[in-house]
Write a protein that holds these residues in place. Sequence first.
Motif, short mmCIF file in Angstrom:
data_model
loop_
_atom_site.label_atom_id
_atom_site.label_comp_id
_atom_site.label_asym_id
_atom_site.label_seq_id
_atom_site.Cartn_x
_atom_site.Cartn_y
_atom_site.Cartn_z
N THR A 189 -3.12 23.22 -19.94
CA THR A 189 -2.56 24.06 -18.88
C THR A 189 -1.68 25.15 -19.48
N TRP A 190 -1.90 26.38 -19.01
CA TRP A 190 -1.10 27.53 -19.43
C TRP A 190 -0.12 27.89 -18.32
N VAL A 191 1.07 28.31 -18.70
CA VAL A 191 2.07 28.79 -17.75
C VAL A 191 2.03 30.31 -17.75
N LEU A 192 1.93 30.89 -16.55
CA LEU A 192 1.83 32.34 -16.40
C LEU A 192 2.95 32.84 -15.49
N THR A 207 6.37 35.44 -9.82
CA THR A 207 5.56 34.32 -9.37
C THR A 207 5.11 33.53 -10.59
N LEU A 208 5.38 32.24 -10.59
CA LEU A 208 4.93 31.37 -11.67
C LEU A 208 3.60 30.73 -11.27
N GLY A 243 5.25 28.19 -8.33
CA GLY A 243 6.69 28.32 -8.22
C GLY A 243 7.14 29.76 -8.27
N ARG A 244 8.45 29.92 -8.23
CA ARG A 244 9.06 31.24 -8.26
C ARG A 244 10.19 31.26 -9.27
#
Length: 218
Positions: free
Chosen positions: A122-125, A150-151, A164-165
């Motif tokens: 999983t990548w976090v953007l 915006t996450l 998430g935010r």
Amino acid sequence: MNYIDTALRAPFALASPLRQVRVFHAHGAVTQGHAELGSHWWPVQGRIPVTARLSRGLGLPSALPDVLGLAVRLHFAAGPWDLLLVTAPSVTRMALWPARGWSSARYSSLTAFRTTENGALTWVLAKPDAGQPRTGSLTALSDCDPLDFTLSLATARSDATPAGRLSLGPPTENDDNQPAFDPVLNHPDQVVTWPQWLASARRAAYGGSRAGRHAAPA
């Protein structure tokens, strides 16, 4: 420390004192804020206080495109989690890509994560909301309050899904007392960085950079 770690650590330990700053992302703006984590993928959900730093990777003049950075420290009760995000092209999450300004930046963790509950890579953007500066000037960030993002999370088999935010207050250009972000040392026990060999390389590089500029431990 093995020979490979020593070889990776040495260049950063030498380059940092020459520049008196980080080798990359030397200058940035530090700010405080909070994250609203809404996905069960996160070890903790809800409102989390954060410390963040926005930076220019190569330190080029603000009129030129540069690799922009967004470092976020999530202050969990069990300990911090440092996420280092940099601008990447929309077609891939694993390559550096320069951005012309903060408004057009699209951030990625580049490296992926695995959790003990979900083994998928999983990548976090992060994507900035409208209203951020069109230029990459650090000074221009001080006029934006708040800086909202915006996450999202993405896997190798799925598109980005909102998760998430992130809301940051007005930053300051003076980051002399900036925290030493280190995603290899500061992460939840149930989260593992992938690939492992890259995590080892980053550990040595970050350690060398901190030692070279006499920074506080991460």
